[in-house]
Write a protein that holds these residues in place. Structure first.
Motif, PDB file in Angstrom:
ATOM      1  N   LYS A   1      38.883  10.244  -3.063  1.00 35.19           N
ATOM      2  CA  LYS A   1      40.057  10.742  -3.769  1.00 35.19           C
ATOM      3  C   LYS A   1      41.038  11.455  -2.845  1.00 35.19           C
ATOM      4  O   LYS A   1      42.143  11.796  -3.266  1.00 35.19           O
ATOM      5  CB  LYS A   1      39.619  11.705  -4.876  1.00 35.19           C
ATOM      6  N   SER A   2      40.635  11.681  -1.614  1.00 33.38           N
ATOM      7  CA  SER A   2      41.426  12.497  -0.697  1.00 33.38           C
ATOM      8  C   SER A   2      42.292  11.648   0.215  1.00 33.38           C
ATOM      9  O   SER A   2      42.238  10.421   0.200  1.00 33.38           O
ATOM     10  CB  SER A   2      40.503  13.363   0.171  1.00 33.38           C
ATOM     11  N   GLY A   3      43.063  12.329   1.040  1.00 34.13           N
ATOM     12  CA  GLY A   3      43.845  11.667   2.068  1.00 34.13           C
ATOM     13  C   GLY A   3      43.177  11.739   3.423  1.00 34.13           C
ATOM     14  O   GLY A   3      43.797  11.418   4.435  1.00 34.13           O
ATOM     15  N   LEU A   4      41.927  12.186   3.486  1.00 31.85           N
ATOM     16  CA  LEU A   4      41.199  12.241   4.751  1.00 31.85           C
ATOM     17  C   LEU A   4      40.688  10.837   5.066  1.00 31.85           C
ATOM     18  O   LEU A   4      39.828  10.303   4.374  1.00 31.85           O
ATOM     19  CB  LEU A   4      40.030  13.225   4.649  1.00 31.85           C
ATOM     20  N   THR A   5      41.210  10.254   6.135  1.00 35.40           N
ATOM     21  CA  THR A   5      40.829   8.881   6.470  1.00 35.40           C
ATOM     22  C   THR A   5      39.347   8.791   6.777  1.00 35.40           C
ATOM     23  O   THR A   5      38.632   7.931   6.254  1.00 35.40           O
ATOM     24  CB  THR A   5      41.651   8.388   7.671  1.00 35.40           C
ATOM     25  N   GLY A   6      38.877   9.657   7.647  1.00 35.03           N
ATOM     26  CA  GLY A   6      37.463   9.714   7.987  1.00 35.03           C
ATOM     27  C   GLY A   6      37.094  11.121   8.383  1.00 35.03           C
ATOM     28  O   GLY A   6      37.951  11.884   8.830  1.00 35.03           O
ATOM     29  N   PHE A   7      35.843  11.489   8.186  1.00 38.64           N
ATOM     30  CA  PHE A   7      35.397  12.807   8.641  1.00 38.64           C
ATOM     31  C   PHE A   7      33.881  12.819   8.758  1.00 38.64           C
ATOM     32  O   PHE A   7      33.182  11.971   8.196  1.00 38.64           O
ATOM     33  CB  PHE A   7      35.880  13.935   7.716  1.00 38.64           C
ATOM     34  N   ALA A   8      33.404  13.799   9.517  1.00 37.59           N
ATOM     35  CA  ALA A   8      31.964  14.004   9.667  1.00 37.59           C
ATOM     36  C   ALA A   8      31.671  15.486   9.575  1.00 37.59           C
ATOM     37  O   ALA A   8      32.501  16.320   9.943  1.00 37.59           O
ATOM     38  CB  ALA A   8      31.464  13.454  11.006  1.00 37.59           C
ATOM     39  N   VAL A   9      30.482  15.809   9.060  1.00 36.23           N
ATOM     40  CA  VAL A   9      30.083  17.195   8.872  1.00 36.23           C
ATOM     41  C   VAL A   9      28.662  17.398   9.392  1.00 36.23           C
ATOM     42  O   VAL A   9      27.879  16.455   9.489  1.00 36.23           O
ATOM     43  CB  VAL A   9      30.134  17.604   7.383  1.00 36.23           C
ATOM     44  N   ALA A  10      28.356  18.637   9.696  1.00 34.31           N
ATOM     45  CA  ALA A  10      26.996  19.002  10.088  1.00 34.31           C
ATOM     46  C   ALA A  10      26.724  20.435   9.658  1.00 34.31           C
ATOM     47  O   ALA A  10      27.619  21.280   9.689  1.00 34.31           O
ATOM     48  CB  ALA A  10      26.795  18.857  11.593  1.00 34.31           C
ATOM     49  N   VAL A  11      25.490  20.674   9.259  1.00 34.60           N
ATOM     50  CA  VAL A  11      24.983  22.008   8.953  1.00 34.60           C
ATOM     51  C   VAL A  11      23.755  22.190   9.824  1.00 34.60           C
ATOM     52  O   VAL A  11      22.796  21.413   9.716  1.00 34.60           O
ATOM     53  CB  VAL A  11      24.616  22.154   7.459  1.00 34.60           C
ATOM     54  N   VAL A  12      23.778  23.179  10.718  1.00 37.88           N
ATOM     55  CA  VAL A  12      22.713  23.291  11.714  1.00 37.88           C
ATOM     56  C   VAL A  12      22.175  24.709  11.805  1.00 37.88           C
ATOM     57  O   VAL A  12      22.845  25.682  11.465  1.00 37.88           O
ATOM     58  CB  VAL A  12      23.210  22.852  13.114  1.00 37.88           C
ATOM     59  N   THR A  13      20.943  24.803  12.258  1.00 36.68           N
ATOM     60  CA  THR A  13      20.343  26.051  12.716  1.00 36.68           C
ATOM     61  C   THR A  13      19.993  25.842  14.182  1.00 36.68           C
ATOM     62  O   THR A  13      20.147  24.731  14.704  1.00 36.68           O
ATOM     63  CB  THR A  13      19.072  26.388  11.915  1.00 36.68           C
ATOM     64  N   PRO A  14      19.506  26.865  14.876  1.00 36.20           N
ATOM     65  CA  PRO A  14      19.171  26.656  16.295  1.00 36.20           C
ATOM     66  C   PRO A  14      18.158  25.547  16.531  1.00 36.20           C
ATOM     67  O   PRO A  14      18.193  24.897  17.582  1.00 36.20           O
ATOM     68  CB  PRO A  14      18.604  28.015  16.720  1.00 36.20           C
ATOM     69  N   ASP A  15      17.298  25.310  15.564  1.00 35.97           N
ATOM     70  CA  ASP A  15      16.193  24.387  15.789  1.00 35.97           C
ATOM     71  C   ASP A  15      16.203  23.140  14.921  1.00 35.97           C
ATOM     72  O   ASP A  15      15.310  22.294  15.045  1.00 35.97           O
ATOM     73  CB  ASP A  15      14.862  25.120  15.584  1.00 35.97           C
ATOM     74  N   SER A  16      17.194  23.008  14.037  1.00 35.70           N
ATOM     75  CA  SER A  16      17.172  21.835  13.163  1.00 35.70           C
ATOM     76  C   SER A  16      18.575  21.469  12.688  1.00 35.70           C
ATOM     77  O   SER A  16      19.474  22.304  12.651  1.00 35.70           O
ATOM     78  CB  SER A  16      16.264  22.084  11.951  1.00 35.70           C
ATOM     79  N   ILE A  17      18.715  20.193  12.350  1.00 37.49           N
ATOM     80  CA  ILE A  17      19.920  19.693  11.702  1.00 37.49           C
ATOM     81  C   ILE A  17      19.604  19.639  10.212  1.00 37.49           C
ATOM     82  O   ILE A  17      18.835  18.793   9.749  1.00 37.49           O
ATOM     83  CB  ILE A  17      20.302  18.287  12.205  1.00 37.49           C
ATOM     84  N   LEU A  18      20.178  20.543   9.456  1.00 33.85           N
ATOM     85  CA  LEU A  18      19.887  20.591   8.028  1.00 33.85           C
ATOM     86  C   LEU A  18      20.612  19.476   7.284  1.00 33.85           C
ATOM     87  O   LEU A  18      20.121  18.993   6.254  1.00 33.85           O
ATOM     88  CB  LEU A  18      20.297  21.948   7.451  1.00 33.85           C
TER      89      LEU A  18
ATOM     90  N   ARG B   1      48.843  17.689   2.547  1.00 34.06           N
ATOM     91  CA  ARG B   1      48.067  17.568   1.309  1.00 34.06           C
ATOM     92  C   ARG B   1      46.582  17.431   1.603  1.00 34.06           C
ATOM     93  O   ARG B   1      45.748  17.700   0.744  1.00 34.06           O
ATOM     94  CB  ARG B   1      48.568  16.376   0.497  1.00 34.06           C
ATOM     95  N   GLN B   2      46.239  17.036   2.829  1.00 31.76           N
ATOM     96  CA  GLN B   2      44.829  16.894   3.192  1.00 31.76           C
ATOM     97  C   GLN B   2      44.135  18.234   3.384  1.00 31.76           C
ATOM     98  O   GLN B   2      42.904  18.293   3.386  1.00 31.76           O
ATOM     99  CB  GLN B   2      44.698  16.073   4.483  1.00 31.76           C
ATOM    100  N   LEU B   3      44.897  19.300   3.559  1.00 34.59           N
ATOM    101  CA  LEU B   3      44.256  20.581   3.816  1.00 34.59           C
ATOM    102  C   LEU B   3      43.376  21.015   2.655  1.00 34.59           C
ATOM    103  O   LEU B   3      42.278  21.537   2.861  1.00 34.59           O
ATOM    104  CB  LEU B   3      45.304  21.657   4.118  1.00 34.59           C
ATOM    105  N   ALA B   4      43.832  20.785   1.432  1.00 37.94           N
ATOM    106  CA  ALA B   4      43.027  21.151   0.263  1.00 37.94           C
ATOM    107  C   ALA B   4      41.712  20.377   0.243  1.00 37.94           C
ATOM    108  O   ALA B   4      40.659  20.918  -0.136  1.00 37.94           O
ATOM    109  CB  ALA B   4      43.804  20.889  -1.020  1.00 37.94           C
ATOM    110  N   ASP B   5      41.752  19.118   0.673  1.00 37.52           N
ATOM    111  CA  ASP B   5      40.523  18.323   0.747  1.00 37.52           C
ATOM    112  C   ASP B   5      39.597  18.865   1.833  1.00 37.52           C
ATOM    113  O   ASP B   5      38.378  18.905   1.673  1.00 37.52           O
ATOM    114  CB  ASP B   5      40.864  16.860   1.030  1.00 37.52           C
ATOM    115  N   PHE B   6      40.200  19.274   2.925  1.00 40.26           N
ATOM    116  CA  PHE B   6      39.442  19.882   4.014  1.00 40.26           C
ATOM    117  C   PHE B   6      38.752  21.153   3.522  1.00 40.26           C
ATOM    118  O   PHE B   6      37.583  21.400   3.804  1.00 40.26           O
ATOM    119  CB  PHE B   6      40.396  20.192   5.167  1.00 40.26           C
ATOM    120  N   VAL B   7      39.496  21.965   2.785  1.00 39.23           N
ATOM    121  CA  VAL B   7      38.943  23.181   2.192  1.00 39.23           C
ATOM    122  C   VAL B   7      37.742  22.843   1.308  1.00 39.23           C
ATOM    123  O   VAL B   7      36.697  23.497   1.368  1.00 39.23           O
ATOM    124  CB  VAL B   7      40.006  23.925   1.354  1.00 39.23           C
ATOM    125  N   ALA B   8      37.900  21.812   0.488  1.00 40.39           N
ATOM    126  CA  ALA B   8      36.840  21.439  -0.442  1.00 40.39           C
ATOM    127  C   ALA B   8      35.572  21.017   0.294  1.00 40.39           C
ATOM    128  O   ALA B   8      34.451  21.398  -0.083  1.00 40.39           O
ATOM    129  CB  ALA B   8      37.320  20.322  -1.360  1.00 40.39           C
TER     130      ALA B   8
END
Length: 413
Positions: free
Chosen positions: A43-60, A392-399
């Motif tokens: 639904k957004s204007g973000l063409t592509g993106f990647a995310v990560a949630v990490v701790t020192p010892d693992s990729i959550l 307009r993509q900033l709101a999607d980024f925020v989300a």
């Protein structure tokens, strides 16, 4: 409409950088988060993106969405390469501290003790600019727009009919020299006889007294490392950062050659930017992937907890130590970002890291020290420009940022 190139996101970051807040979204699994983010992307204007949630010892959690190349229908993956704008500055910070660890200089070293020509603020000719001033954005070196734009090299193979190319050229971006180097650019900008020199390249303020975010100052800090080490800055980075962390596909973009797996970059309307690079590349020209950036962030969190790694324990303390003592913040600093380590921003809410924004690029990387939890979000789409602030993509980024923050809070052990 022209999309100026800005490197460091400054607009509406307060709402974006609440890294760990009480969780509102509840997820039964990582799959539930993926479904949520897929829905946002569609639904957004973000063409592509990647995310990560990490701790020192693992990729959550680590996942990618959308496309790296719309025309070719190439999916964006966690291994897709793209520039990360001013998040690059955290790597310069690590390199500076490594250089100090190696005995090349200290934070107190005057830059004119290293440079092949003197840098003199014309309003304060006897004032000494030190390394600490460069890495805390208090050197007095400004990013004068007319000269700063000339650090951008628009590659020769860029399609001449590209509408964004024509607008960028009309706005004064690019210098027409594909061989333009970091030393040449900094000499042109900072030496009194340089073709980009102006008294307006400096603030009317003594070093250390006024905070003004400086891309040129960061690039200069990286050049000091090259001058003292006898290596190019990319060689130094590879030896002391990329190779030890096995970041095999991460590099500084110093030429127009595009590595395999490089994303196209898009404006807010979905137009493709022409390929470009920066002669002042240390300030925002690092090319990496979410996967490799995650490895780096894990190492940075480990270092904060007191573990030796890329740097010695004492060097990590120096990297993150706030530069401004309580009650002694320089004029001009943002109250939402009241302090800084060696190019690592300290936010008012306690998170440490950096934002980044460039033509067709958005990138955030922060960690919460007491939680030992880090977040990454990178996109190949404009999220802000100087013409009208937020896209307009900033709101999607925020989300997206909020969702991965909520997930991190929920799954912490």
């Amino acid at each position: 409409m022209i999309y100026p190139i800005i490197r460091h996101l400054t607009f509406l970051t307060a709402c974006l950088l609440t890294l760990i807040q009480p969780a509102f979204a509840q997820y039964s699994s990582a799959g539930a988060l993926t479904a949520k983010l897929e829905n946002i992307q569609k639904k957004s204007g973000l063409t592509g993106f990647a995310v990560a949630v990490v701790t020192p010892d693992s990729i959550l959690y680590q996942h990618a969405f959308g496309f790296s190349d719309v025309a070719a229908q190439q999916p964006y993956t966690v291994h897709t390469l793209q520039p990360i704008a001013s998040v690059s500055k955290t790597f310069v910070g690590v390199a500076i501290v490594k250089a100090i660890e190696l005995g090349l200089f200290t934070l107190e070293t005057p830059v004119n003790d290293i440079l092949p020509f003197p840098i003199i603020n014309p309003d304060y000719p006897t004032a000494v600019i030190r390394v600490k001033h460069l890495v805390s954005h208090t050197s007095g070196i400004t990013d004068r727009p007319e000269a700063f734009k000339k650090g951008y090299v628009i590659c020769d193979d860029a399609t001449r009919g590209n509408s964004l190319l024509q607008q960028l050229l009309k706005a004064g971006y690019g210098n027409g020299d594909n061989r333009y180097t970091l030393p040449a650019y900094l000499t042109d900008y900072l030496q009194a006889t340089g073709k980009l020199y102006s008294k307006k390249n400096f603030k009317k303020a003594k070093p250390g007294t006024v905070y003004e975010y400086s891309n040129v100052g960061t690039a200069l800090a990286a050049w000091l490392i090259a001058l003292k080490s006898g290596m190019t800055f990319p060689e130094f980075s590879s030896r002391y950062i990329f190779t030890p962390l096995k970041m095999e596909h991460t590099s500084w973009r110093t030429s127009c050659e595009s590595p395999a797996g490089m994303a196209q970059l898009y404006d807010e309307a979905g137009n493709v930017y022409p390929r470009y690079r920066e002669a002042s590349y240390p300030d925002g020209g690092l090319v990496t992937s979410c996967s490799e950036l995650s490895v780096y962030l894990q190492e940075m969190i480990k270092g904060y907890t007191g573990k030796d790694g890329l740097l010695k324990k004492e060097s990590y303390k120096l990297l993150y130590k706030p530069m401004f003592p309580a009650g002694e913040a320089p004029k001009g600093i943002d109250e939402k970002e009241p302090n800084i380590g060696v190019l690592w921003i300290h936010r008012m809410n306690g998170v440490i890291g950096h934002t980044g924004s460039d033509a067709g690029v958005g990138a955030f990387m922060f960690f919460k020290p007491e939680k030992q939890l880090g977040l990454i979000l990178i996109t190949n789409t404009d999220i802000e420009n100087m013409q009208h602030g937020a896209t307009r993509q900033l709101a999607d980024f925020v989300a997206v940022w909020k969702e991965i923050g909520d997930y991190g809070k929920q799954v912490l052990p």
